[in-house]
Design an enzyme around this catalytic site. Structure first.
Site, PDB file in Angstrom:
ATOM      1  N   GLU A 138     -26.837  43.802 121.972  1.00  0.00           N
ATOM      2  CA  GLU A 138     -26.322  44.886 121.139  1.00  0.00           C
ATOM      3  C   GLU A 138     -26.861  46.236 121.602  1.00  0.00           C
ATOM      4  O   GLU A 138     -28.081  46.450 121.596  1.00  0.00           O
ATOM      5  CB  GLU A 138     -26.722  44.673 119.681  1.00  0.00           C
ATOM      6  CG  GLU A 138     -26.249  45.783 118.760  1.00  0.00           C
ATOM      7  CD  GLU A 138     -26.757  45.639 117.332  1.00  0.00           C
ATOM      8  OE1 GLU A 138     -26.139  46.227 116.437  1.00  0.00           O
ATOM      9  OE2 GLU A 138     -27.773  44.945 117.130  1.00  0.00           O
ATOM     10  N   GLU A 235     -23.142  45.367 108.141  1.00  0.00           N
ATOM     11  CA  GLU A 235     -24.581  45.592 108.351  1.00  0.00           C
ATOM     12  C   GLU A 235     -24.903  47.023 107.921  1.00  0.00           C
ATOM     13  O   GLU A 235     -25.097  47.909 108.740  1.00  0.00           O
ATOM     14  CB  GLU A 235     -24.974  45.354 109.808  1.00  0.00           C
ATOM     15  CG  GLU A 235     -26.490  45.330 109.972  1.00  0.00           C
ATOM     16  CD  GLU A 235     -26.939  45.194 111.413  1.00  0.00           C
ATOM     17  OE1 GLU A 235     -27.957  44.521 111.652  1.00  0.00           O
ATOM     18  OE2 GLU A 235     -26.279  45.772 112.304  1.00  0.00           O
TER      19      GLU A 235
END
Length: 254
Positions: A138, A235
């Site tokens: 990520e 998130e």
């Protein structure tokens, strides 16, 4: 549209099994988490079975938080720790039926860090493949995490293409990418074949994805129209309580 509750930020006042149940009651289609290692994996697996929700991903540990660690896999000289963190994550994922492990790079720069990260990803992807698990990397913005090794989508894509593992994919968080680069739809379109998971949060406050710079009510349908069939990971950090902020999810459901 399929939405996943990231339990690293949502329902943090509950145990992970109870947070999974809360996500199911709220209407989420899946869950994901950050660092579940203090939770009994049997209890987590039971909650997943009760709700029918898949666990999409979990993270490798960050390391020494007091020293400022935010991942280990790109840190030269700490390869033993990094591999132990990968082993721990893969083992826990297998026990609970989790689909992917996010291998956190950490704060490191330069050629040595690049080679260390590559080596640890080769290790992670190989071991994960043996267990039919995926590995995610990520890009994380350097405003929130100064010095993070991987911050640009293109660098992550190039690394995935170079290493050539079919189970190594990109986790593109729209919050991080908007801060670092913007042009979200085009960037997702270009790299869609490498993307294993997408995440959302408001920019710049990282709250519920219903205000701020990114019009998710436009972006999400546009990305799905490109052929994305995966989940959208919520998130974000609730502005009040998790339940009080779920109006955005209900709006999509309606």
């Amino acid at each position: 549209m399929k939405f996943s509750a990231n339990l690293g930020f949502l329902w943090t006042d509950r145990s992970l099994p109870d947070a999974i149940r809360a996500a199911g009651e709220a209407g989420f289609d899946a869950v994901e988490c950050h660092f579940p290692y203090d939770e009994d994996p049997a209890a987590v697996r039971t909650a997943l079975g009760e709700t029918g929700l898949p666990m999409l991903g979990l993270n490798t540990v960050r390391g020494d938080l007091y020293a400022g660690d935010f991942g280990l896999s790109a840190l030269p000289g700490r390869e033993v720790e990094a591999k132990a963190a990968i082993d721990q994550a893969l083992s826990y994922a297998a026990q609970i039926g989790c689909r992917n492990v996010h291998v956190m790079a950490g704060r490191a720069e330069g050629d040595a860090a690049r080679e260390t990260y590559r080596s640890n990803l080769i290790y992670a992807a190989g071991k994960a493949a043996d267990q039919d698990l995926g590995v995610l990397i990520e890009p994380i913005n350097t405003r929130d995490v100064a010095g993070y090794h991987l911050s640009m989508v293109e660098d992550g894509a190039a690394l995935i293409n170079d290493l050539g593992f079919s189970n190594l994919r990109l986790m593109l968080d729209c919050y991080h990418t908007q801060i670092m680069q913007g042009d979200l739809l085009r960037r997702i379109e270009v790299h869609l074949g490498l993307i294993g998971h997408l995440q959302i949060a408001a920019v710049p406050d990282r709250g519920e994805p219903n205000q701020g710079e990114v019009a998710y009510s436009w972006l999400i349908p546009a990305v799905n129209a490109l052929g994305y069939t995966g989940f959208w990971g919520a998130e974000y950090k609730p502005r009040a309580s998790t339940n009080d902020g779920l109006g955005w999810l209900r709006a999509y459901r309606d």
